[in-house]
Design an enzyme around this catalytic site. Structure first.
Site, PDB file in Angstrom:
ATOM      1  N   GLY A 156       0.804  -1.214   0.000  1.00 41.72           N
ATOM      2  CA  GLY A 156       0.000   0.000   0.000  1.00 41.72           C
ATOM      3  C   GLY A 156       0.836   1.263   0.000  1.00 41.72           C
ATOM      4  O   GLY A 156       0.315   2.370  -0.053  1.00 41.72           O
ATOM      5  N   ARG A 210      15.443  13.173   0.156  1.00 38.86           N
ATOM      6  CA  ARG A 210      14.641  13.533  -1.004  1.00 38.86           C
ATOM      7  C   ARG A 210      13.387  12.660  -1.032  1.00 38.86           C
ATOM      8  O   ARG A 210      13.457  11.457  -0.795  1.00 38.86           O
ATOM      9  CB  ARG A 210      15.470  13.280  -2.249  1.00 38.86           C
ATOM     10  CG  ARG A 210      14.854  13.805  -3.497  1.00 38.86           C
ATOM     11  CD  ARG A 210      15.961  13.873  -4.519  1.00 38.86           C
ATOM     12  NE  ARG A 210      15.504  14.357  -5.789  1.00 38.86           N
ATOM     13  CZ  ARG A 210      16.129  14.077  -6.920  1.00 38.86           C
ATOM     14  NH1 ARG A 210      17.203  13.303  -6.897  1.00 38.86           N
ATOM     15  NH2 ARG A 210      15.694  14.562  -8.051  1.00 38.86           N
ATOM     16  N   LEU A 257      10.439  10.848  -3.034  1.00 37.92           N
ATOM     17  CA  LEU A 257      10.234  10.346  -4.390  1.00 37.92           C
ATOM     18  C   LEU A 257       8.886  10.729  -4.974  1.00 37.92           C
ATOM     19  O   LEU A 257       8.766  11.004  -6.157  1.00 37.92           O
ATOM     20  CB  LEU A 257      10.322   8.808  -4.394  1.00 37.92           C
ATOM     21  CG  LEU A 257      11.688   8.175  -4.527  1.00 37.92           C
ATOM     22  CD1 LEU A 257      11.556   6.670  -4.567  1.00 37.92           C
ATOM     23  CD2 LEU A 257      12.373   8.669  -5.800  1.00 37.92           C
ATOM     24  N   ASN A 258       7.862  10.689  -4.125  1.00 38.24           N
ATOM     25  CA  ASN A 258       6.514  10.935  -4.624  1.00 38.24           C
ATOM     26  C   ASN A 258       5.745  11.665  -3.538  1.00 38.24           C
ATOM     27  O   ASN A 258       5.471  11.114  -2.471  1.00 38.24           O
ATOM     28  CB  ASN A 258       5.841   9.596  -4.973  1.00 38.24           C
ATOM     29  CG  ASN A 258       4.434   9.775  -5.524  1.00 38.24           C
ATOM     30  OD1 ASN A 258       3.645  10.579  -5.037  1.00 38.24           O
ATOM     31  ND2 ASN A 258       4.118   9.008  -6.562  1.00 38.24           N
ATOM     32  N   GLN A 279       1.923   7.940   3.540  1.00 34.57           N
ATOM     33  CA  GLN A 279       2.608   7.020   4.443  1.00 34.57           C
ATOM     34  C   GLN A 279       2.989   7.716   5.755  1.00 34.57           C
ATOM     35  O   GLN A 279       2.872   7.143   6.830  1.00 34.57           O
ATOM     36  CB  GLN A 279       3.843   6.444   3.762  1.00 34.57           C
ATOM     37  CG  GLN A 279       4.341   5.183   4.429  1.00 34.57           C
ATOM     38  CD  GLN A 279       5.418   4.482   3.638  1.00 34.57           C
ATOM     39  OE1 GLN A 279       5.979   5.048   2.706  1.00 34.57           O
ATOM     40  NE2 GLN A 279       5.723   3.255   4.001  1.00 34.57           N
ATOM     41  N   GLY A 285      14.542   6.215   3.913  1.00 33.76           N
ATOM     42  CA  GLY A 285      13.282   5.492   4.113  1.00 33.76           C
ATOM     43  C   GLY A 285      12.331   6.269   5.007  1.00 33.76           C
ATOM     44  O   GLY A 285      12.751   6.928   5.954  1.00 33.76           O
ATOM     45  N   GLY A 301       9.079   4.777   5.983  1.00 34.96           N
ATOM     46  CA  GLY A 301       7.974   3.925   6.415  1.00 34.96           C
ATOM     47  C   GLY A 301       7.668   3.999   7.899  1.00 34.96           C
ATOM     48  O   GLY A 301       6.548   3.729   8.320  1.00 34.96           O
ATOM     49  N   GLU A 302       8.673   4.334   8.692  1.00 36.39           N
ATOM     50  CA  GLU A 302       8.487   4.200  10.141  1.00 36.39           C
ATOM     51  C   GLU A 302       8.657   5.488  10.930  1.00 36.39           C
ATOM     52  O   GLU A 302       8.105   5.638  12.010  1.00 36.39           O
ATOM     53  CB  GLU A 302       9.469   3.139  10.671  1.00 36.39           C
ATOM     54  CG  GLU A 302       9.163   1.766  10.122  1.00 36.39           C
ATOM     55  CD  GLU A 302      10.301   0.789  10.312  1.00 36.39           C
ATOM     56  OE1 GLU A 302      10.241   0.013  11.257  1.00 36.39           O
ATOM     57  OE2 GLU A 302      11.260   0.800   9.504  1.00 36.39           O
TER      58      GLU A 302
END
Lengths: 737, 330
Positions: free
Chosen positions: A480, A628, A630-631, A638, A701, A703-704
């Site tokens: 997701g 940076r 990405l999107n 997220q 990263g 995600g967390e």
């Protein structure tokens, strides 16, 4: 997928960073995207688990007669009749997939019970309903053994966690205890956090089909590659004989990063019956068989000079492992990196209990560690009479506090400056209970977010076709986050083609190996290899005499080539081992050289009802230093998701494990309270977009990092609103009465 | 879930005949609680009699200003009905405070009366529960008791009744009409639910062969009423404490008060002690506090729900204060 005509020139605007729509957005909103539970197979059967109801002991009798008599039941597998399985291997650093097993239990190959909830039988039936009906009819008698299940009671007997290559159990700089004793201003506090569960919207599910000695599984997994290796090991077949398919996974948060009983037992049941088997865990089975976040008790002691300079930072923790598995959480990790304390001591301690192993859950360690640290910093700010942001900036380090390493990148000051302005921090009056809106008490709090950044090995194959399309093959996983979308952006920019002409194929172990989606490292790891592959492709094109104005496809057309393919990494056994060794050496070198992390500043406003203690989070601003981006669209989603999860952790979530018998008493979303929409305010996300010079494309990263600091910011805001310091999560209203 | 047979009743008479002849049958209304409990193997009917298409869906005004609500009126229809919203705001608010929009579209008034407790140990087959299995004991004692009762509980059971609607109905002197092949009778809502005593498995006054057909509300003593629900998240959670209140004040003196509590007792708890203190008392925060103290005087608690006693007091005071000060509540 849209296909576009070959372009003749390569001058185009970069798509990296743009809010590109998800490539799978339409498939998901129309229901076309299929999740594991939606795959079928001719002659499919359905499974259900029977769970142990004692925390430790031996099965003395197991009566399956009533269950077997339910119409449609194919078989009931127990330790009496289940096929043999090989035991999970001990963890070895040369084969990281040995870390994959959630527990060390050899399910249905033993009469031993290691926790309340352990699967002790599997019913296979022609329908899922028949399987579940029969599972409830299996009668088991036990010889119980003494067990240890009460974390609070066992916590004082915790033992120090040993250091290893990947995680430090303790670290120090100077003499923090002595500095603390001598400090003129100090706080010394104890915090507790409860056990938690991931609660991904998609429950764990597996569909297993055997063809001779070849096994195909659809599985809701975060780590296709580990799962493949693990299944091969358990069933004694070559890795190449196992195929794992997981194109869409409905969230994981760490819960699907390890391999749990359901997956193993589905493959076992398919082997035993000779028929395809699908198992979709009930929510209760998820709670009972998949580990969650460990509870913790933590001590944070801070000593400072009267100007706010930190002279001592001590952070110790106790968490639990299962006696049959689990990994320690890096609870004190952020405390080595966030503040320029002159003396630092961190120490993690562990107890082992007869419960299902704990498992990584979004920012394992830092999610709960930042709560204790950031709430303590706020308390110190009040002791000093300083603004909490000013105190943080006063102690903002130039180099990594614990060891003096260089920061790869650090813009936390700027994150606070930007966040404070957007949030309106200047309007806050520092005195507790000084702000009101009607009867509501209003409070504002801040906290820092921190999560270390890593890279792992990833293999990719990139093929450029003469029609101008680019195909990326990588066995990455999509839960997701938008993984395929962002990698298409990376390839598009690297090759100078439109993003619409890039297709990413993923979610299948027949594709080149990618790291699991965990540790906030999938995106950067895959991008790293994808960039290398694109460079290789560019070199090939250059060899073919590409002129600066010529599009890649035009070169192929000119040369009469249908396509051009390059690969990075090798999926052979040797290639994989070499890749892992390269990774380990680079990882260790990087670790020695740099301190890399995602950082951020949370700003939160709460309202507290003075009569009932009800807390409502009314505003949120978060300002991130995450390299940076990405999107812009998928990243913002997220980052928001982590904050939502953090709000749940701060105010409501708690797995209730009965200390009398180790049984989980709220294994359902009715009684385990995740936040609902009404609990979530508008969330303002901003990021600095400063590339990390040591990471591919400057990526870090994400995600967390956003769950870290959330509970601290809320606890601090609640103190500002009410004058009360609540140091035990979740902060339910009874604690504020 | 066990295998069961399903019949759809075309009319009330057939429904009553079926339930009278089948020893282990259950009526199915919206199914929002029964089906859950069947999935958990707590309810194990052999026959499910679907009554959802019976013509018990009216909301009708009665002579004298009351309202008669059909047992199969959906919660969402009840909450939105103009008669209910204007005369009994507390009912509308109680319904909207419960469950989710999807559940409210399914749940029925009759079913709401028969909602069963959310006690974690009642739901867990591996635990002892006198309600589920009489005589087996009570694992909730000494366990997690956050959603358990502090009033009217016994040594055999401390479970709380989870309904929101019933709390409002209890405050308003509602009456329940029930029917069986033996005839029709009316039960005051406050006597519809039983306290556990030594028989916690006997939850209501409803006989196994009886069907709830309607609920009647008498004309309201005042339209100044409200429902306050306190819970662990902003929506979609059961009440820790809820208060249904109606208050009439003349010349700063309470001339009528109706008060009931949810989340704190094995039944919707009509707060008669508090009402007694309030009636004729000056309409002040002090009186409200005295009323709350009087009602909670007999409360007993466990470690996990001790806070509910003070929370109930505070929520009573806050709700009455809101009714007093917020003129727009009228």
């Amino acid at each position: 997928m849209t296909q576009t005509l070959p372009e003749t020139t390569t001058t185009r605007e970069s798509v990296v960073g743009k809010p590109v729509d998800r490539v799978d957005g339409t498939a998901k909103t129309t229901g076309e995207a299929r999740f594991t539970a939606e795959f079928s197979h001719p002659d499919l059967t359905h499974a259900a688990l029977v769970h142990a109801t004692v925390s430790r002991g031996r099965i003395t009798a197991i009566d399956t007669s009533a269950a077997s008599a339910v119409p449609g039941v194919v078989t009931v597998l127990t330790h009496h009749n289940a096929p043999a399985l090989k035991s999970p291997r001990k963890v070895t650093p040369t084969d990281l997939s040995t870390m994959a097993s959630g527990t060390s239990v050899n399910y249905l190959n033993t009469d031993e019970v290691h926790w309340d909830g352990q699967p002790i039988a599997v019913v296979v039936a022609e329908s899922a309903l028949a399987a579940r009906e029969a599972a409830a009819l299996v009668r088991v008698t036990y010889e119980t053994a003494e067990s240890t299940v009460d974390f609070t009671a066992e916590e004082p007997a915790a033992k120090p966690q040993k250091n290893n290559l990947v995680m430090q159990g303790s670290a120090k700089k100077g003499d923090a205890e002595a500095a603390f004793t001598a400090a003129p201003v100090k706080v010394d506090r104890r915090f507790t956090t409860p056990p938690l569960h991931h609660n991904a919207i998609e429950p764990h599910a597996t569909l297993a089909v055997w063809d001779g000695d070849r096994l195909t599984v659809h599985d809701a997994t975060q780590s296709i590659d580990w799962l493949r290796s693990h299944l091969a090991l358990r069933f004694g077949i070559p890795t190449r004989s196992v195929r794992v398919i997981a194109p869409f996974v409905g969230g994981g948060f760490g819960g699907k990063g390890f391999i749990w009983a359901g997956t193993i037992l589905t493959a076992l049941a398919a082997r035993a019956t000779g028929r395809p088997v699908r198992l979709v865990l009930t929510r209760e089975s998820v709670y009972r068989t998949v580990g969650g976040r460990t509870p913790s008790t933590q001590r944070v002691a801070l000593g400072a000079r009267t100007d706010g300079t930190l002279t001592s930072l001590i952070h110790t923790s106790v968490t639990r492992l299962g006696r049959v598995g689990g990994t320690p959480e890096a609870v004190t990790s952020q405390s080595k990196h966030l503040y320029a304390a002159e003396n630092i001591l961190v120490r993690q301690n562990l107890v082992e209990l007869d419960l299902v192993s704990n498992a990584a859950m979004r920012a394992p360690g830092e999610a709960i560690g930042t709560f204790a640290l950031e709430a303590s910093i706020d308390e110190l700010a009040y002791e000093l009479g300083m603004d909490p942001i000013e105190l943080r900036m006063h102690n903002e380090p130039e180099r990594n506090p614990i060891d003096g390493k260089q920061f790869a990148r650090r813009h936390l000051r700027e994150a606070y400056r930007v966040g404070a302005e957007r949030f309106g921090w200047a309007d806050r009056t520092p005195e507790p209970r000084s702000m009101r809106d009607g009867r509501w008490l209003v409070g504002m709090g801040v906290a820092s977010a921190f999560h270390p950044s890593m890279l792992f090995v990833a293999n990719v194959v990139v093929r450029l076709s003469v029609d101008g399309t680019v195909l990326v093959h990588c066995g990455l996983q999509e839960m997701g986050m938008g993984s395929a979308t962002v990698q298409a952006q990376v390839a598009a920019d690297a090759l100078g083609v439109p993003v619409e002409s890039v297709r990413v194929e993923y979610g299948d172990s027949t594709l080149p190996m990618a790291p699991g989606a965990g540790g906030s490292m999938q995106t950067a790891s895959v991008a790293n290899s994808l960039l290398a592959a694109c460079e290789k492709l560019e070199r090939k094109l250059t060899k073919l005499g590409r002129s600066p104005q010529e599009s890649p496809a035009a070169v192929l057309a000119r040369e009469g080539l249908p396509s051009l393919e390059v690969s990075v990494g090798s999926d052979t056994r040797l290639g994989r081992m070499a890749g892992q060794l390269r990774f380990m050496s680079k990882f260790l070198m990087d670790q020695r050289r740099w301190m890399k992390a995602a950082l951020g500043a949370h700003f939160c406003e709460v309202r507290v009802d003075p009569d009932t203690g009800e807390v409502r989070v009314s505003r949120w601003t978060a300002s991130f230093d995450v390299g940076r981006v990405l999107n812009a669209k998928t990243a913002t989603s997220q980052l928001k998701g982590g904050i939502v999860m953090g709000i749940g952790m701060a105010l409501a979530e708690q797995t209730l494990i009965d200390p009398r018998n180790g049984r989980i008493m709220n294994p359902s979303l009715a009684e385990y309270h995740v936040p609902v929409h009404a609990d979530i305010p508008p969330i303002d996300i901003t990021y600095l977009d400063e590339p990390d010079p040591t990471m591919p494309l400057g990526l870090v990263g994400i995600g967390e990092v956003s769950i870290t600091g959330v509970a601290g910011a809320i606890a601090n805001a609640i103190h500002h609103a009410t004058g009360k310091r609540i140091r035990d999560l979740p902060i339910t209203l009874d604690k504020l009465l | 879930m066990r295998t069961f047979s399903y019949v759809r009743a075309p009319d009330v008479e057939t429904a009553l005949r079926t339930i009278a002849t089948e020893p282990n049958a259950k009526f199915l209304g919206g199914g929002t609680n029964l089906v859950d409990l069947m999935r958990e193997n707590i309810e194990r009917p052999d026959v499910v009699v679907d009554i959802s298409r019976l013509p018990l869906t009216g909301i009708d005004e009665l002579p004298g200003g009351g309202v008669r609500i059909g047992a199969l009126v959906r919660n969402s229809s009840l909450a939105a009905h103009p008669l209910v919203r204007t005369r009994y705001p507390v009912v509308s608010q109680a319904v909207l405070g419960g469950a989710s929009a999807q559940l409210r579209n399914m749940a029925t008034v009759g079913g709401n009366l028969l909602q069963r407790t959310r006690c974690l140990y009642f739901y867990d087959e591996a635990s002892a529960c006198n309600k589920r299995e009489p005589g087996s004991g009570c694992s909730a004692l000494g366990g997690f008791t956050r959603n358990h009762g502090v009033l009217g509980v016994s040594d055999h059971c401390i479970a709380a009744h989870p309904s929101d609607l019933c709390v409002a109905l209890a405050a308003l002197d509602a009456e329940v009409e029930v029917e069986s092949t033996r005839g029709t009778r009316r039960i005051p809502l406050t006597e519809f639910h039983h306290l556990p005593g030594s028989t916690p498995h006997v939850e209501t006054a409803l006989a196994p062969d009886e069907l709830v057909t309607s609920v009647e509300l008498p004309a309201p003593v005042t339209t100044r009423s409200r429902y306050r629900k306190v819970r662990d998240r902003a929506s979609y959670a059961f009440a820790l404490v809820s208060v249904a209140a109606a208050l009439e004040v003349r010349d700063d003196t309470v001339t009528a008060a109706r008060l009931a509590l949810g989340g704190v007792a094995p039944k919707p708890w009509r707060a008669t002690e508090a009402e007694r203190v309030l009636l004729g008392a000056p309409a002040t925060e002090e009186s409200f506090r005295s009323a709350a103290e009087a009602e909670l005087a007999s409360a007993t608690s466990q470690d996990g729900n001790d806070f509910k006693i003070e929370l109930a007091r505070r929520t009573i005071v806050a709700t009455l204060r809101d009714l007093l000060t917020d003129r727009s509540a009228a």
